[in-house]
Write a protein that holds these residues in place. Structure first.
Motif, short mmCIF file in Angstrom:
data_model
loop_
_atom_site.label_atom_id
_atom_site.label_comp_id
_atom_site.label_asym_id
_atom_site.label_seq_id
_atom_site.Cartn_x
_atom_site.Cartn_y
_atom_site.Cartn_z
N UNK A 99 -6.04 3.48 -3.53
CA UNK A 99 -6.42 2.09 -3.75
C UNK A 99 -5.87 1.23 -2.62
N UNK A 100 -6.64 0.20 -2.29
CA UNK A 100 -6.19 -0.72 -1.24
C UNK A 100 -5.05 -1.58 -1.78
N UNK A 101 -4.17 -1.94 -0.89
CA UNK A 101 -3.03 -2.77 -1.24
C UNK A 101 -3.51 -4.17 -1.61
N UNK A 102 -2.98 -4.73 -2.68
CA UNK A 102 -3.41 -6.05 -3.13
C UNK A 102 -3.10 -7.13 -2.10
N UNK A 103 -2.00 -7.00 -1.41
CA UNK A 103 -1.65 -7.98 -0.38
C UNK A 103 -2.67 -7.95 0.76
N UNK A 104 -3.12 -6.76 1.11
CA UNK A 104 -4.13 -6.61 2.17
C UNK A 104 -5.44 -7.27 1.74
N UNK A 105 -5.86 -7.07 0.51
CA UNK A 105 -7.09 -7.69 0.00
C UNK A 105 -6.97 -9.20 0.02
N UNK A 112 -11.33 -14.89 5.46
CA UNK A 112 -12.74 -15.24 5.24
C UNK A 112 -12.88 -16.69 4.81
N UNK A 113 -11.96 -17.15 3.99
CA UNK A 113 -12.02 -18.54 3.53
C UNK A 113 -11.77 -19.50 4.69
N UNK A 114 -10.93 -19.13 5.62
CA UNK A 114 -10.63 -19.99 6.77
C UNK A 114 -11.81 -20.06 7.73
N UNK A 115 -12.62 -19.02 7.80
CA UNK A 115 -13.77 -18.98 8.71
C UNK A 115 -14.95 -19.79 8.19
#
Length: 182
Positions: A99-105, A112-115
Motif C-alpha cells: 500500500x502507498x504511504x498515506x503521507x505520500x498520497x 495537485x491542489x496548488x497547480x
C-alpha cells in the motif's frame, strides 16, 4: 507418534483463515498443536501465504507429513522443492503490491491542489439560475408623490403636530393647577 503438517481453521463463516500447524495426527482439526509455522488466507486477492521456511524445512526433515492442501501451499512458496532438492525452489508465490504511504498520497494531493487555477468560486445550479434572472424594478414615479404630500400639509394638521399641541396644553394646565394650590 505420527506428526502431520496441516491447516487449522480460524475466521468467520465464509471468511476462512488458516494457520499452518504441526500437530499429532490423532488430534482434532482445531485441537492442540505442537507448533504454528505459517498462515494462509485464501479469500484475499492474491491469497495471503506466509510460511516460516526454516521451521517447515526442519519438520519435513524429521518426518512430518504434509496434508494435500499444505503440500500445495509449500510448493507455491518453494519450501517443498527445496526440501526434496528439485528445481523451482523459488516458488510461484504472488505477492500483493504494498500500500502507498498515506503521507505520500497527501503530499501529491497538495501539489495537485496548488497547480489548479484559483478562479471564481463555483455556485450551485439553483443559485446560478436565480442570479441570471433579470430583476424587475418598480416604477419610482409614485414615491415622489407620497413624499411630497406630507411636506405640503401644515405641521398643525398632521398627527405629530396635534400631539405636540396636546403636550403643550397639558403642561400649561399643570402649571396653572400648581399655582392655584399655592
Amino acid at each position: 507418534m505420527a506428526v502431520k503438517i496441516r491447516l487449522k481453521r480460524l475466521g468467520k463463516i465464509r471468511v476462512p483463515q488458516y494457520r499452518i500447524v504441526v500437530v499429532d495426527s490423532r488430534k482434532k482439526r482445531d485441537g492442540r498443536v505442537i507448533e504454528e509455522i505459517g498462515k494462509y488466507h485464501p479469500k484475499e486477492d492474491p491469497s495471503y501465504i506466509e510460511v516460516v521456511s526454516e521451521r517447515a524445512q526442519y519438520w519435513l526433515g524429521v518426518g512430518a507429513q504434509p496434508s494435500e492442501a499444505v503440500a500445495a501451499i509449500l510448493k507455491v512458496t518453494g519450501d517443498l522443492q527445496k526440501f526434496r532438492g528439485e528445481p523451482g525452489a523459488e516458488g510461484t508465490l504472488k505477492v500483493k503490491e504494498p500500500k502507498r504511504d498515506k503521507l505520500e498520497i497527501f503530499n501529491e494531493a497538495l501539489k495537485e491542489a496548488a497547480k489548479e487555477p484559483k478562479g471564481a468560486a463555483t455556485t450551485s445550479k439553483k443559485k446560478a439560475d436565480k442570479a441570471e434572472e433579470p430583476k424587475v424594478e418598480e416604477p419610482k414615479a409614485e414615491e415622489p408623490k407620497a413624499a411630497a404630500a406630507p411636506a405640503e400639509v401644515p405641521a398643525s394638521e398632521t398627527p405629530a403636530g396635534a400631539a405636540e399641541e396636546a403636550e403643550t396644553a397639558e403642561t400649561v394646565t399643570a402649571e396653572d393647577a400648581g399655582k392655584s394650590e399655592a
